[in-house]
Design an enzyme around this catalytic site. Structure first.
Site, PDB file in Angstrom:
ATOM      1  N   ASP A 160       0.847  -1.189   0.000  1.00 54.87           N
ATOM      2  CA  ASP A 160       0.000   0.000   0.000  1.00 54.87           C
ATOM      3  C   ASP A 160       0.888   1.246   0.000  1.00 54.87           C
ATOM      4  OD1 ASP A 160      -2.177   1.935   0.969  1.00 54.87           O
ATOM      5  OD2 ASP A 160      -3.277   0.047   1.004  1.00 54.87           O
ATOM      6  N   HIS A 192      -3.513   6.099   3.728  1.00 54.51           N
ATOM      7  CA  HIS A 192      -4.304   4.955   3.289  1.00 54.51           C
ATOM      8  C   HIS A 192      -3.772   3.639   3.853  1.00 54.51           C
ATOM      9  CE1 HIS A 192      -5.731   1.937   0.297  1.00 54.51           C
ATOM     10  NE2 HIS A 192      -6.808   2.708   0.261  1.00 54.51           N
ATOM     11  N   SER A 345     -11.289  -0.543  -0.267  1.00 53.77           N
ATOM     12  CA  SER A 345     -10.028  -0.514   0.478  1.00 53.77           C
ATOM     13  C   SER A 345     -10.243  -0.757   1.962  1.00 53.77           C
ATOM     14  CB  SER A 345      -9.346   0.849   0.322  1.00 53.77           C
ATOM     15  OG  SER A 345      -8.602   0.930  -0.847  1.00 53.77           O
TER      16      SER A 345
END
Length: 400
Positions: A160, A192, A345
């Site tokens: 990620d 994120h 996600s």
């Protein structure tokens, strides 16, 4: 990387063969991901299965010779991939050179590199509810019911934007693994990856709060990356993951890429459970990668009423749904920062954490066994508007 004179001499023996190959055969080997988001002059070269290390070193010498005749502005060979069942490399070069490279008998095919993006949506205020959902058969619970093993002994590689490993949620269980964003620091510049890691194994927000975390950075501060960089991250996991004890979590994606899917499939064959996001385009996930990778656990998103999120991709490649709307987890900026965001996600780390949790319970020795367990204990028939997808919500088998 330096090569011996003998390797360079050996490479020269192949040059007439490369030059003599028909132009049509060269072009037939060069593919495009099903995409508009091509990265100019960047390619992923995939070797034939069974190619040995000596052949590969000889091939790199041959490639070096080809590039020496071309413009020096291109960077040449970048990432190298060496997963059992998937070997190759990324290269930046011109079309003329890539045509010569395609003619090599060692090359199975070449794919133009494409962009990938984090699968997160807008930021909103909200409360944690996902842990309650995956530990109860009905909606609306605010408690999380789980075995005290909590994923102990398992390791989740978060491919990620990196992880803010100093965050208090991780209690020293998160460490840095690899960074494939050139010139970027070994930290999460986007948030994120940290958010996903928090849902996987955070002390407060995590499904498997005793699992270990490894940051593999393939997305930049804007949440963007490349297929070639993601494959480099997968390659790292394939070389370092422990058979049967490791999970790879990817909350990212782009258009269909055979190269990316092949890397995922080879990593699964090597004993790593891979969990991926279905994507956020409200479309058939079979047109996206790594969502469409065979044997990966592909995750769609539901809201707190078990309705498929309108952004969630769908279709026959999905394996399970999980909470993906207004999910609260760790964030960057301070050791106590949090954020509430939505996307497949956010659904994916619930399932990656569940995989780690089930591995921690013991008795599951392969990715197939983990996937089968998730399918067998999941909540059947509760998803509203699955739109041709499996009607299954992730569940840990504990709460009523």
């Amino acid at each position: 990387m330096k090569f011996s004179q003998s390797l360079i001499a050996l490479a020269a023996c192949f040059l007439p063969l490369i030059a003599a190959a028909p132009e049509e055969a060269q072009h037939a080997k060069i593919r495009s991901p099903g995409a508009q988001d091509i990265i100019l002059d960047s390619y992923i070269v995939v070797f034939n299965k069974g190619v040995n290390d000596a052949d590969i070193e000889s091939e790199f010498a041959s490639v070096s010779h080809i590039l020496s005749k071309r413009r020096p502005a291109h960077k040449g060979v970048g990432h190298k991939y060496n997963i059992t069942g998937f070997k190759g490399y990324q290269i930046e070069t011109d079309t003329g050179s890539i045509g010569e490279i395609a003619a090599s008998p060692l090359v199975a095919w070449i794919e133009r590199d494409g962009k990938v993006q984090a699968n997160a949506l807008e930021t909103r205020s909200g409360a944690t509810w996902g842990l309650g959902r995956i530990s109860h058969k009905a909606t609306g619970s605010n408690s999380y019911v789980y075995d005290s093993s909590a994923g102990s002994g398992s390791t989740v590689y978060v491919v990620d934007s990196g992880i803010y490993i100093e965050h208090s949620e991780f209690e020293g269980r998160a460490k840095w693994g690899a960074n494939y964003i050139s010139g970027s620091p070994d930290t999460d510049e986007n948030g994120h990856g940290t958010h996903c890691a928090g849902t996987i194994a955070g002390a407060t927000y995590g499904v498997a709060s005793k699992a270990n975390l490894v940051a593999v950075k393939v997305l930049d501060g804007d949440g963007s990356g490349s297929n070639s960089g993601v494959i480099a991250g997968i390659n790292f996991v394939g070389q370092n993951g422990k058979d049967g004890k490791s999970v790879l979590s990817m909350s990212l994606g782009g258009s269909y890429s055979a190269a990316l899917n092949s890397a995922v499939e080879s990593t699964i064959s090597n004993g790593v459970t891979v969990v991926v996001a279905a994507g956020n385009d409200g479309a058939d996930a079979s047109n996206y990668s790594p969502a469409s990778a065979k044997n990966a656990i592909t995750v769609g998103a539901v809201d707190s009423t078990d309705t498929r999120a309108d952004f969630s991709n769908y279709g026959s490649v999905l394996d399970v749904f999980a909470p993906g709307v207004d999910v609260k987890s760790a964030w960057i900026g301070s050791k106590s920062a949090s954020n509430t965001i939505s996307g497949t996600s956010m659904a994916t780390p619930h399932v990656a954490g569940l995989a780690a949790y089930l591995i921690g319970l013991g008795g599951l020795s392969s990715p197939a066994a983990v996937a089968s367990k998730i399918a067998s204990i999941g909540i059947q028939g509760s998803v509203k508007d699955p739109k041709g997808s499996v009607n299954l919500i992730a569940y840990n088998g504990n709460g009523a």
